[in-house]
Motif scaffolding. Structure first.
Motif, PDB file in Angstrom:
ATOM      1  N   PHE A 117       0.844  -1.201   0.000  1.00 34.64           N
ATOM      2  CA  PHE A 117       0.000   0.000   0.000  1.00 34.64           C
ATOM      3  C   PHE A 117       0.878   1.250   0.000  1.00 34.64           C
ATOM      4  CE2 PHE A 117      -3.381   2.912   1.353  1.00 34.64           C
ATOM      5  CZ  PHE A 117      -4.418   2.448   0.548  1.00 34.64           C
ATOM      6  N   VAL A 119       3.746   1.409  -1.464  1.00 35.47           N
ATOM      7  CA  VAL A 119       4.199   1.526  -2.855  1.00 35.47           C
ATOM      8  C   VAL A 119       3.125   2.217  -3.681  1.00 35.47           C
ATOM      9  CG1 VAL A 119       4.828   0.239  -4.921  1.00 35.47           C
ATOM     10  CG2 VAL A 119       5.682  -0.489  -2.711  1.00 35.47           C
ATOM     11  N   ALA A 120       1.854   1.823  -3.461  1.00 35.40           N
ATOM     12  CA  ALA A 120       0.756   2.433  -4.212  1.00 35.40           C
ATOM     13  C   ALA A 120       0.720   3.936  -3.964  1.00 35.40           C
ATOM     14  CB  ALA A 120      -0.569   1.790  -3.825  1.00 35.40           C
ATOM     15  N   LEU A 121       0.892   4.347  -2.710  1.00 36.64           N
ATOM     16  CA  LEU A 121       0.823   5.778  -2.405  1.00 36.64           C
ATOM     17  C   LEU A 121       2.000   6.520  -3.036  1.00 36.64           C
ATOM     18  CD1 LEU A 121      -0.358   5.735   1.302  1.00 36.64           C
ATOM     19  CD2 LEU A 121      -1.696   6.026  -0.760  1.00 36.64           C
ATOM     20  N   TYR A 150       3.544   5.621  -5.697  1.00 39.33           N
ATOM     21  CA  TYR A 150       3.237   5.667  -7.126  1.00 39.33           C
ATOM     22  C   TYR A 150       2.226   6.776  -7.404  1.00 39.33           C
ATOM     23  CZ  TYR A 150       1.029   4.319 -11.515  1.00 39.33           C
ATOM     24  OH  TYR A 150       0.488   4.334 -12.766  1.00 39.33           O
ATOM     25  N   GLY A 151       1.240   6.883  -6.525  1.00 38.43           N
ATOM     26  CA  GLY A 151       0.260   7.943  -6.706  1.00 38.43           C
ATOM     27  C   GLY A 151       0.903   9.315  -6.607  1.00 38.43           C
ATOM     28  N   TYR A 152       1.896   9.424  -5.743  1.00 38.37           N
ATOM     29  CA  TYR A 152       2.556  10.722  -5.567  1.00 38.37           C
ATOM     30  C   TYR A 152       3.403  11.087  -6.771  1.00 38.37           C
ATOM     31  CZ  TYR A 152       5.799  14.188  -3.812  1.00 38.37           C
ATOM     32  OH  TYR A 152       6.559  15.313  -3.658  1.00 38.37           O
ATOM     33  N   LEU A 194       0.448  11.949   0.678  1.00 38.62           N
ATOM     34  CA  LEU A 194       0.704  10.690  -0.031  1.00 38.62           C
ATOM     35  C   LEU A 194       2.146  10.257   0.163  1.00 38.62           C
ATOM     36  CD1 LEU A 194      -0.981  10.958  -3.548  1.00 38.62           C
ATOM     37  CD2 LEU A 194      -1.678   9.593  -1.596  1.00 38.62           C
ATOM     38  N   PHE A 212      -8.689  -1.209   2.873  1.00 38.30           N
ATOM     39  CA  PHE A 212      -7.411  -1.551   3.505  1.00 38.30           C
ATOM     40  C   PHE A 212      -7.556  -1.526   5.022  1.00 38.30           C
ATOM     41  CE2 PHE A 212      -3.149  -0.714   5.058  1.00 38.30           C
ATOM     42  CZ  PHE A 212      -2.387  -1.592   4.303  1.00 38.30           C
ATOM     43  N   MET A 238      -6.622  -6.634   2.082  1.00 34.11           N
ATOM     44  CA  MET A 238      -5.695  -5.492   2.054  1.00 34.11           C
ATOM     45  C   MET A 238      -4.988  -5.423   0.709  1.00 34.11           C
ATOM     46  SD  MET A 238      -4.115  -6.058   5.839  1.00 34.11           S
ATOM     47  CE  MET A 238      -2.997  -4.682   5.929  1.00 34.11           C
ATOM     48  N   THR A 249      -5.150  -2.522  -2.211  1.00 37.52           N
ATOM     49  CA  THR A 249      -3.963  -1.931  -2.829  1.00 37.52           C
ATOM     50  C   THR A 249      -4.091  -1.935  -4.349  1.00 37.52           C
ATOM     51  OG1 THR A 249      -2.752  -2.885  -1.006  1.00 37.52           O
ATOM     52  CG2 THR A 249      -1.469  -2.025  -2.817  1.00 37.52           C
ATOM     53  N   ALA A 292      -6.173   0.839  -5.471  1.00 36.20           N
ATOM     54  CA  ALA A 292      -5.434   2.100  -5.418  1.00 36.20           C
ATOM     55  C   ALA A 292      -4.495   2.221  -6.615  1.00 36.20           C
ATOM     56  CB  ALA A 292      -4.642   2.182  -4.108  1.00 36.20           C
ATOM     57  N   PHE A 293      -3.811   1.124  -6.943  1.00 36.81           N
ATOM     58  CA  PHE A 293      -2.892   1.154  -8.085  1.00 36.81           C
ATOM     59  C   PHE A 293      -3.635   1.517  -9.367  1.00 36.81           C
ATOM     60  CE2 PHE A 293       0.406  -1.463  -5.850  1.00 36.81           C
ATOM     61  CZ  PHE A 293       1.436  -0.595  -6.089  1.00 36.81           C
ATOM     62  N   PHE A 302      -4.718   5.156  -9.385  1.00 36.72           N
ATOM     63  CA  PHE A 302      -3.600   6.079  -9.626  1.00 36.72           C
ATOM     64  C   PHE A 302      -3.164   6.011 -11.081  1.00 36.72           C
ATOM     65  CE2 PHE A 302      -2.546   5.935  -4.933  1.00 36.72           C
ATOM     66  CZ  PHE A 302      -2.853   7.273  -4.731  1.00 36.72           C
ATOM     67  N   ALA A 303      -3.201   4.791 -11.688  1.00 34.61           N
ATOM     68  CA  ALA A 303      -2.832   4.660 -13.097  1.00 34.61           C
ATOM     69  C   ALA A 303      -3.748   5.528 -13.941  1.00 34.61           C
ATOM     70  CB  ALA A 303      -2.913   3.204 -13.526  1.00 34.61           C
ATOM     71  N   HIS A 358      -2.846   9.241 -13.344  1.00 28.72           N
ATOM     72  CA  HIS A 358      -1.597   9.667 -13.970  1.00 28.72           C
ATOM     73  C   HIS A 358      -1.607   9.467 -15.468  1.00 28.72           C
ATOM     74  CE1 HIS A 358       0.642  10.751 -10.462  1.00 28.72           C
ATOM     75  NE2 HIS A 358       0.362   9.612  -9.874  1.00 28.72           N
TER      76      HIS A 358
END
Lengths: 527, 99
Positions: A219, A221-223, A225-227, A249, B14, B37, B41, B44-45, B48-49, B52
């Motif tokens: 998680f 890592v996800a944050l 990556y989001g940042y 983040l 999570f 959890m 995640t 979230a990935f 975010f993809a 971005h």
């Protein structure tokens, strides 16, 4: 003409194949190769020949991988390190230094795992791990003389993950390496021949807590990556330099990734698995975990903080300073109350995680190089100490209760003397590698402006010295018990492992300079 | 819809998973909470993809699934081994070692 255009259009549609520098990845590829070969050996080689075949494959493969590391050194010396595999793996000084260390520790660990002269029924591993403890099936397996040989491929997979762990240059590779390293270790912990309930309990605790911590890691890592929009360490470093407004983040992501890594090194407050797992696991595996896992995880920790977050130094240093202080204090203080040798060594490894963190927090080049040196010193001492633990036995297997060790120095002065050397090295007494290592990390921390840490570190070393010396006093200055344990004479493999441990400990204590210089040269991370 | 909402959902899932790991007593359920959890995640990935506009996050989600599957294999085998020797999968009963 038109067909040429057609081809060009086709090519544009296709994803270009990435170029992989197989030569630079060869140490890892060799180790994963012998792990896969080990699975094939398990499947196709007749039972009688398996043990020898496994040993030849594993030891030969690790030696070859070590040769590959040595062959890569000149190139890295010239270029200062390169990024391989499309940004996923960094092949630089710290990578090669730690991979070389890990391979040597792996060779010694496999020698310990292969020992078959200590246990009357075979080796340290359950004849058939799937059979329930105390069941008829288990007795049958033991009577048939079954031996577990799957430990070798499992250990090789774990070692492959460990080689990749400090080399990973993006967070996804780091995560995959973390799991490849951990999953075989969870299984290996549950394979002890004696005290199988303890062993299975250790595997369960390690697995559940390990999976929990890797979920936190992911998680985080996800944050991150989001940042930053990327999982590559260098791009995260660039993103932290820019004026982004999403600091939440970044900070939460940083903390959660740190949780995952600190769990693997066994730092307080993520240490609770360490004593139970070290005690329950078969002792050769405990030695492997305690030394190699820690080396790999500290390598990853160094790379993560030094490459991805150098710009965030003022944010992560206070957090890590707190963790280091608590780790040193808790490890040293609770170790005093322990009555089991393996548990005592587990708490001592927690305290040492704190000392190593001290070097890392220095956040300068000396910090990296002193940490690398400490890891070498600590790895060999730990493996040697656990190897000695496998020798002291009674009817129930290893006699790990400390009271059973009373008077051991009078019965077998050599073994007790060797163990005393390792304990003195743990305590950081001059002329042992422990002193050189502690001196290096404390000096780096003092130069890096972490004076408070040095004070706590020295005080904790003094506390820790108390319980190490107490064991020495117990071994040499108390009467041996009539029903005390005996020291079994091992085969040449364990003897070689212990001899190597003592040699490294003493040599690094008396002439540490060559290895310190090597660590100094190797301490530059490629960005 | 604002993609940030999916992030809130991911954080919520999570947290539910983490609370489950800490509160539940059955090793299998604890393990399922860990999987929850990991799935949070993944969400979230992917979100975010999308935010971005690159594919990294989506690819990572596949990796996570594969790793989670490997973890299930190892984890269930350990839990089953414990269950066969103790006739229980409660994490409270795995208490032979303390302090």
């Amino acid at each position: 003409m038109s067909s040429g255009l057609q081809l060009a259009a086709d090519a544009a549609d296709k994803v270009p194949a990435p170029s992989i520098e197989y030569g630079k990845l060869s140490p890892m590829l060799i180790v994963f190769g012998i792990a896969v070969a080990g699975v094939l050996v398990e499947a196709f080689v007749p039972r009688k020949a398996r043990y020898v075949t496994h040993l030849v494959v594993a030891l030969g493969g690790m030696a070859a991988a070590f040769g590959a590391v040595l062959a890569l050194i000149p190139g890295v010396k010239d270029s200062g390190g390169e990024i391989a595999a499309v940004g996923a793996v960094a092949v630089d000084g710290p990578t090669l230094f730690l991979q070389g260390t890990l391979l040597l520790l792996g060779i010694v660990s496999v020698l310990l795992m292969a020992e078959r002269k200590l246990e009357p029924g075979g080796d340290a591993f359950a004849p058939q791990a799937a059979a329930a403890p105390g069941s008829a099936q288990e007795k049958e397996a033991a009577a048939a003389g079954l031996r577990q040989t799957e430990v070798y491929p499992l250990a090789m997979f774990a070692l492959g993950g460990m080689l990749l762990f400090p080399a990973a240059n993006d967070l996804l590779t780091l995560f995959v390496a973390l799991e490849v390293m951990s999953l075989p270790l969870y299984l290996l912990c549950g394979l002890a021949r004696r005290r199988r309930l303890l062993s299975q309990e250790a595997a369960l605790k390690y697995f559940l807590l390990g999976a929990f911590s890797s979920a936190f890691f992911l998680f985080g890592v996800a944050l991150l990556y989001g940042y930053s929009g990327s999982v590559r360490l260098d791009r995260i470093a660039v993103a932290t330099g820019g004026a982004m407004d999403n600091d939440a983040l970044l900070l939460i992501g940083l903390a959660m990734v740190a949780v995952g890594l600190l769990f693997k090194v066994g730092a307080v407050p993520f240490h609770s698995w360490t004593p139970d797992v070290y005690q329950g696991a078969p002792t050769p595996i405990t030695g492997f975990m305690a030394s190699a896992t820690k080396v790999a995880a500290f390598g990853a920790l160094l790379r993560f903080f030094y490459v991805a977050l150098p710009g965030m130094k003022w944010d992560w240093r206070p957090m890590m300073t707190g963790v280091a202080i608590v780790t040193m204090v808790v490890g040293a203080v609770i170790a005093i109350t322990q009555t089991d040798v393996k548990r005592m060594l587990a708490y001592s490894s927690i305290a040492h995680a704190g000392f190593i963190l001290t070097g890392m927090i220095a956040a300068n080049e000396a910090g990296a190089s002193s940490t690398l040196f400490y890891l070498v010193a600590y790895g060999f001492v730990t493996l040697g100490a656990f190897a000695v633990v496998t020798l002291v036995r009674d009817a129930g297997g290893e006699a790990t209760h400390l009271s059973r060790w009373a008077g051991l120095g009078r019965r077998s002065p050599l073994v007790a003397g060797v163990f005393a050397v390792f304990l003195l090295a743990f305590a950081g007494i001059p002329l042992t590698s422990g002193f050189s290592g502690k001196f290096a990390v404390f000096q780096a921390a003092a130069d890096g402006g972490a004076g408070s840490l040095v004070i706590v570190g020295v005080l904790c070393s003094a506390i820790a010295a108390f319980f190490y010396v107490r064991v020495i006093v117990l071994m040499f200055f108390s009467e041996p018990r009539a029903d005390g344990p005996t020291v079994v004479v091992p085969s040449v493999m364990t003897t070689a492992a212990i001899a190597l441990g003592v040699t490294v400990t003493v040599v690094l204590g008396i002439v540490p300079q060559p290895v310190l210089d090597l660590a100094d040269k190797a301490a530059l991370f490629v960005h | 819809m604002n993609p940030a909402n999916y992030l809130y959902l991911a954080a919520l899932l999570f947290t539910v998973g983490a609370a489950g790991v800490l509160l539940r007593r059955n090793a299998i359920v604890v393990f399922m909470c860990v999987e929850l959890m990991l799935n949070a995640t993944n969400l979230a990935f992917v979100t975010f993809a999308r935010m971005h506009g690159n594919y990294d996050g989506q690819v990572i989600a596949f990796f996570t699934m594969v790793v989670a599957a490997a973890e299930v294999v190892v984890g269930l085998s350990i839990i089953i081994a414990i269950f066969r020797s103790r006739r229980t999968a409660s994490v409270d009963d795995a208490n032979l070692m303390k302090w």
